[in-house]
Design a protein around this motif. Structure first.
Motif, PDB file in Angstrom:
ATOM      1  N   UNK A  92       0.852  -1.180   0.000  1.00 18.85           N
ATOM      2  CA  UNK A  92       0.000   0.000   0.000  1.00 18.85           C
ATOM      3  C   UNK A  92       0.894   1.238   0.000  1.00 18.85           C
ATOM      4  N   UNK A  93       0.927   1.998  -1.079  1.00 24.04           N
ATOM      5  CA  UNK A  93       1.764   3.190  -1.111  1.00 24.04           C
ATOM      6  C   UNK A  93       1.129   4.382  -0.405  1.00 24.04           C
ATOM      7  N   UNK A  94      -0.089   4.210   0.093  1.00 22.20           N
ATOM      8  CA  UNK A  94      -0.773   5.272   0.830  1.00 22.20           C
ATOM      9  C   UNK A  94      -1.210   4.736   2.188  1.00 22.20           C
ATOM     10  N   UNK A  95      -1.368   5.639   3.137  1.00 20.01           N
ATOM     11  CA  UNK A  95      -1.865   5.256   4.459  1.00 20.01           C
ATOM     12  C   UNK A  95      -3.386   5.209   4.406  1.00 20.01           C
ATOM     13  N   UNK A  96      -3.962   4.145   4.907  1.00 16.70           N
ATOM     14  CA  UNK A  96      -5.417   4.054   4.891  1.00 16.70           C
ATOM     15  C   UNK A  96      -5.922   2.788   5.537  1.00 16.70           C
ATOM     16  N   UNK A  97      -7.252   2.667   5.601  1.00 14.80           N
ATOM     17  CA  UNK A  97      -7.900   1.496   6.172  1.00 14.80           C
ATOM     18  C   UNK A  97      -7.799   0.338   5.186  1.00 14.80           C
ATOM     19  N   UNK A  98      -7.291  -0.794   5.646  1.00 18.79           N
ATOM     20  CA  UNK A  98      -7.025  -1.887   4.706  1.00 18.79           C
ATOM     21  C   UNK A  98      -7.581  -3.245   5.130  1.00 18.79           C
ATOM     22  N   UNK A  99      -7.893  -3.433   6.413  1.00 17.60           N
ATOM     23  CA  UNK A  99      -8.208  -4.783   6.898  1.00 17.60           C
ATOM     24  C   UNK A  99      -9.466  -5.369   6.274  1.00 17.60           C
ATOM     25  N   UNK A 149      -3.304 -13.820   1.506  1.00 14.26           N
ATOM     26  CA  UNK A 149      -2.475 -12.680   1.897  1.00 14.26           C
ATOM     27  C   UNK A 149      -2.034 -12.798   3.352  1.00 14.26           C
ATOM     28  N   UNK A 150      -0.730 -12.662   3.583  1.00 21.65           N
ATOM     29  CA  UNK A 150      -0.177 -12.805   4.937  1.00 21.65           C
ATOM     30  C   UNK A 150       0.402 -11.506   5.493  1.00 21.65           C
ATOM     31  N   UNK A 151       0.924 -10.648   4.613  1.00 19.06           N
ATOM     32  CA  UNK A 151       1.556  -9.411   5.082  1.00 19.06           C
ATOM     33  C   UNK A 151       1.113  -8.214   4.241  1.00 19.06           C
ATOM     34  N   UNK A 152       1.055  -7.079   4.917  1.00 17.55           N
ATOM     35  CA  UNK A 152       0.776  -5.809   4.243  1.00 17.55           C
ATOM     36  C   UNK A 152       1.906  -4.845   4.580  1.00 17.55           C
ATOM     37  N   UNK A 153       2.447  -4.207   3.552  1.00 14.87           N
ATOM     38  CA  UNK A 153       3.510  -3.218   3.721  1.00 14.87           C
ATOM     39  C   UNK A 153       2.935  -1.854   3.370  1.00 14.87           C
ATOM     40  N   UNK A 154       3.166  -0.860   4.252  1.00 15.91           N
ATOM     41  CA  UNK A 154       2.579   0.464   4.035  1.00 15.91           C
ATOM     42  C   UNK A 154       3.447   1.539   4.679  1.00 15.91           C
ATOM     43  N   UNK A 155       3.327   2.778   4.212  1.00 17.64           N
ATOM     44  CA  UNK A 155       4.093   3.872   4.805  1.00 17.64           C
ATOM     45  C   UNK A 155       3.504   4.308   6.139  1.00 17.64           C
ATOM     46  N   UNK A 156       4.322   4.965   6.946  1.00 18.79           N
ATOM     47  CA  UNK A 156       3.888   5.576   8.195  1.00 18.79           C
ATOM     48  C   UNK A 156       4.001   7.098   8.070  1.00 18.79           C
ATOM     49  N   UNK A 157       3.236   7.784   8.873  1.00 17.98           N
ATOM     50  CA  UNK A 157       3.238   9.245   8.810  1.00 17.98           C
ATOM     51  C   UNK A 157       4.577   9.840   9.253  1.00 17.98           C
ATOM     52  N   UNK A 158       5.368   9.051   9.997  1.00 19.27           N
ATOM     53  CA  UNK A 158       6.665   9.569  10.461  1.00 19.27           C
ATOM     54  C   UNK A 158       7.772   9.366   9.429  1.00 19.27           C
ATOM     55  N   UNK A 159       7.421   8.828   8.261  1.00 21.64           N
ATOM     56  CA  UNK A 159       8.408   8.641   7.209  1.00 21.64           C
ATOM     57  C   UNK A 159       8.976   7.235   7.127  1.00 21.64           C
ATOM     58  N   UNK A 160       8.779   6.439   8.155  1.00 21.71           N
ATOM     59  CA  UNK A 160       9.221   5.049   8.127  1.00 21.71           C
ATOM     60  C   UNK A 160       8.175   4.181   7.424  1.00 21.71           C
ATOM     61  N   UNK A 161       8.473   2.879   7.366  1.00 14.98           N
ATOM     62  CA  UNK A 161       7.550   1.933   6.733  1.00 14.98           C
ATOM     63  C   UNK A 161       7.192   0.832   7.717  1.00 14.98           C
ATOM     64  N   UNK A 162       6.023   0.251   7.516  1.00 17.88           N
ATOM     65  CA  UNK A 162       5.524  -0.769   8.434  1.00 17.88           C
ATOM     66  C   UNK A 162       5.170  -2.034   7.673  1.00 17.88           C
ATOM     67  N   UNK A 163       5.500  -3.150   8.268  1.00 16.18           N
ATOM     68  CA  UNK A 163       5.030  -4.442   7.782  1.00 16.18           C
ATOM     69  C   UNK A 163       4.094  -4.996   8.844  1.00 16.18           C
ATOM     70  N   UNK A 164       2.893  -5.354   8.426  1.00 15.27           N
ATOM     71  CA  UNK A 164       1.893  -5.816   9.385  1.00 15.27           C
ATOM     72  C   UNK A 164       1.310  -7.142   8.944  1.00 15.27           C
TER      73      UNK A 164
END
Length: 276
Positions: free
Chosen positions: A191-198, A207-222
């Motif tokens: 997900x190149x944008x922050x948003x509701x995804x679940x 699907x096992x993992x979602x990768x998305x940006x964080x507002x602080x500039x880092x990235x998250x794997x969930x």
């Protein structure tokens, strides 16, 4: 045109209070009275609800009206079913008609059914936690019946409007997610944008993992939850020490890294079972 809004007197509940939020918004020119006097509740010139046995009273022995999941309707659900779209147009006049329809359905499912269930004694929705119904009932003052009812309406209005605004924001964010989502594989979503995804990802079993940006500039794997609303994920992240890994939650449901490249690399290695 109606002369006044009429609901029952005595102890009030969340269903008639929230129903009153909608009706006082749509019919601001009408006075509100609380009574069980049949001369008043049987008067066709009055808008009567949660009392009197009419269209918006759910207390009849043979009343079979219910939500899609089988929960019986109370006054709130009956009023929402009839006036929900009109209320949303009045509350948020700039949103599109398709978003109004989606918001109406989402608010019913996520909020109104729970209120109706509690009023009808459906124990599936009971909780030891302090409920909205508890909060509403705390406003009741037998010696100041109408005044306490109006205070409860003011409280409920804030609760309902806040839920609606957040629902609309969630639906808009979810639309952006769907438009920009990219499946790197069946098991990994970027997900190149922050948003509701679940809710969206629930439709993809692999699907096992979602990768998305964080507002602080880092990235998250969930990790993707095993089921709707679950805190357990299909594949937890192990504790890994790398310079670019900022944080991995102790339960393994998510981790934070410095870049998109590192987030995708970590997710792929977990899927391939080839830890970095």
């Amino acid at each position: 045109m109606y002369q006044q809004l009429v609901t029952h007197n005595g102890k009030f509940h969340a269903d008639d209070v929230f129903a009153s939020v909608i009706l006082t918004q749509l019919f601001p020119e009408l006075s509100l009275i609380r009574t069980r006097d049949e001369k008043i509740t049987d008067d066709e010139n009055n808008f009567v609800y949660d009392v009197g046995g009419g269209e918006f009273d759910h207390h009849g022995i043979d009343d079979q009206r219910q939500h899609e999941n089988g929960v019986p309707m109370a006054a709130f659900g009956l009023i929402w079913q009839k006036f929900g779209e009109t209320y949303l147009k009045t509350t948020m006049p700039t949103i599109t008609s398709d978003l109004i329809v989606k918001t109406k359905a989402h608010v019913e499912k996520s909020f109104i059914i729970g209120i109706d269930a509690l009023d009808n004694g459906v124990t599936t929705y009971q909780s030891p936690a302090f409920t909205i119904s508890d909060a509403i009932n705390d406003f009741y003052d037998e010696d100041h019946d109408l005044e306490s009812f109006k205070s409860a309406i003011a409280f409920a209005k804030g609760v309902l409007e806040n839920h609606i605004y957040k629902t609309v924001a969630k639906l808009i964010a979810e639309k952006e997610v769907i438009e920009h989502a990219t499946f790197i594989s069946d098991e990994l979503l970027l997900l190149p944008v922050v948003g509701t995804w679940k809710d969206y990802v629930e439709h993809f079993d692999k699907c096992r993992f979602v990768v998305m940006p964080r507002k602080d500039g880092n990235w998250m794997i969930q990790g993707v939850p095993v089921s709707h609303g679950s805190f357990q994920v299909k594949q937890p992240l192990p504790q890994i020490n790398k310079p670019w890994i900022i944080f991995i939650h102790r339960t393994g449901f998510m981790g934070v890294v410095d870049t998109q490249e590192h987030a995708l690399s970590l997710a792929k290695s977990l899927i391939d079972n080839s830890l970095l």
